[in-house]
Design a protein around this motif. Structure first.
Motif, PDB file in Angstrom:
ATOM      1  N   TRP A   1       0.693  -1.206   0.054  1.00 61.29           N
ATOM      2  CA  TRP A   1       0.062   0.122   0.038  1.00 61.29           C
ATOM      3  C   TRP A   1       0.959   1.146   0.166  1.00 61.29           C
ATOM      4  O   TRP A   1       1.747   1.069   0.716  1.00 61.29           O
ATOM      5  CB  TRP A   1      -0.930   0.157   1.282  1.00 61.29           C
TER       6      TRP A   1
ATOM      7  N   PHE B   1      -0.143  -4.542  -9.270  1.00 61.26           N
ATOM      8  CA  PHE B   1       0.636  -3.860 -10.041  1.00 61.26           C
ATOM      9  C   PHE B   1       2.130  -3.798 -10.149  1.00 61.26           C
ATOM     10  O   PHE B   1       2.957  -3.580 -10.877  1.00 61.26           O
ATOM     11  CB  PHE B   1       0.245  -2.237 -10.160  1.00 61.26           C
TER      12      PHE B   1
ATOM     13  N   LYS C   1      -7.783   2.742 -10.228  1.00 60.41           N
ATOM     14  CA  LYS C   1      -8.343   1.304  -9.955  1.00 60.41           C
ATOM     15  C   LYS C   1      -7.818   0.674  -8.680  1.00 60.41           C
ATOM     16  O   LYS C   1      -8.201  -0.335  -8.277  1.00 60.41           O
ATOM     17  CB  LYS C   1      -8.080   0.610 -11.153  1.00 60.41           C
ATOM     18  N   TYR C   2      -6.552   1.395  -8.139  1.00 65.36           N
ATOM     19  CA  TYR C   2      -5.865   0.983  -6.893  1.00 65.36           C
ATOM     20  C   TYR C   2      -6.214   1.771  -5.550  1.00 65.36           C
ATOM     21  O   TYR C   2      -5.886   1.407  -4.720  1.00 65.36           O
ATOM     22  CB  TYR C   2      -4.381   0.912  -7.352  1.00 65.36           C
ATOM     23  N   TYR C   3      -7.045   2.573  -5.737  1.00 61.78           N
ATOM     24  CA  TYR C   3      -7.516   3.582  -4.715  1.00 61.78           C
ATOM     25  C   TYR C   3      -8.118   2.876  -3.962  1.00 61.78           C
ATOM     26  O   TYR C   3      -9.353   2.110  -4.213  1.00 61.78           O
ATOM     27  CB  TYR C   3      -8.155   4.647  -5.371  1.00 61.78           C
TER      28      TYR C   3
ATOM     29  N   TYR D   1      -3.358   3.751  -1.939  1.00 59.16           N
ATOM     30  CA  TYR D   1      -3.504   2.951  -2.951  1.00 59.16           C
ATOM     31  C   TYR D   1      -2.876   1.603  -2.686  1.00 59.16           C
ATOM     32  O   TYR D   1      -1.840   1.371  -1.829  1.00 59.16           O
ATOM     33  CB  TYR D   1      -2.647   3.349  -4.048  1.00 59.16           C
ATOM     34  N   ASP D   2      -3.677   0.407  -3.074  1.00 63.93           N
ATOM     35  CA  ASP D   2      -3.156  -0.942  -2.963  1.00 63.93           C
ATOM     36  C   ASP D   2      -2.636  -1.215  -4.113  1.00 63.93           C
ATOM     37  O   ASP D   2      -3.342  -1.670  -5.012  1.00 63.93           O
ATOM     38  CB  ASP D   2      -4.233  -1.874  -2.542  1.00 63.93           C
ATOM     39  N   VAL D   3      -1.149  -1.239  -4.439  1.00 69.08           N
ATOM     40  CA  VAL D   3      -0.720  -1.334  -5.747  1.00 69.08           C
ATOM     41  C   VAL D   3      -0.228  -2.910  -5.894  1.00 69.08           C
ATOM     42  O   VAL D   3       0.374  -3.170  -6.714  1.00 69.08           O
ATOM     43  CB  VAL D   3       0.636  -0.371  -5.616  1.00 69.08           C
ATOM     44  N   SER D   4      -0.576  -3.531  -4.948  1.00 65.59           N
ATOM     45  CA  SER D   4      -0.283  -4.998  -4.917  1.00 65.59           C
ATOM     46  C   SER D   4      -0.173  -5.806  -6.307  1.00 65.59           C
ATOM     47  O   SER D   4       0.595  -6.347  -6.829  1.00 65.59           O
ATOM     48  CB  SER D   4      -0.795  -5.953  -3.940  1.00 65.59           C
TER      49      SER D   4
ATOM     50  N   HIS E   1       4.712  -2.664 -12.986  1.00 63.74           N
ATOM     51  CA  HIS E   1       5.120  -1.341 -12.676  1.00 63.74           C
ATOM     52  C   HIS E   1       6.610  -1.089 -13.551  1.00 63.74           C
ATOM     53  O   HIS E   1       7.679  -1.681 -13.436  1.00 63.74           O
ATOM     54  CB  HIS E   1       5.601  -0.929 -11.236  1.00 63.74           C
TER      55      HIS E   1
END
Length: 130
Positions: A22, A35, A73-75, A30-33, A39
């Motif tokens: 996060w 992604f 979309k990660y919010y 943001y949960d960017v797991s 990245h």
């Protein structure tokens, strides 16, 4: 889009691994797991931005408009700003005196070297005049 849940900093900072990452950017969480593998800068860049406010890290890179749109979309919510580590911790008053002491120390060493040279130069100048 996820609900506007408010997350405490301590909760956010626990999400600091590749499979559970996060980030806090501009007060949003943001949960960017999902992604991590996609990245462009690699997952390590994202991991080094966990456990802190990553706004400066994000802005320094100069992300495109499409990257900013992708963030939606990660919010997962907002950060409770009252739980962020105190800004007073980043203030450098204790360091400021030591920095000025270091500067003073350097100045003293330079003067200790230059003053004898100046005196020697004056002595040679006076000897040449006489």
């Amino acid at each position: 889009m996820a609900s506007h849940k408010v997350h405490a900093f301590d909760e956010i900072s626990k999400h600091n691994q590749k499979g559970d990452c996060w980030l806090i950017i501009s007060g949003k969480v943001y949960d960017v797991s999902p992604f991590m593998d996609d990245h462009p800068g690699g997952d390590e860049v994202l991991l080094t931005s966990t456990e802190k406010d990553a706004t400066d890290d994000f802005e320094d890179v100069g992300h495109s408009d499409s990257a900013r749109e992708m963030m939606n979309k990660y919010y997962i919510g907002e950060v409770d700003s009252s739980t962020l580590p105190g800004k007073h911790q980043s203030n450098p008053p204790p360091k400021a005196p030591s920095t000025s002491n270091q500067s003073s120390g350097v100045l003293v060493k330079i003067l200790q070297f230059l003053v004898p040279l100046l005196i020697l130069g004056l002595a040679f100048a006076l000897a040449a005049i006489c």
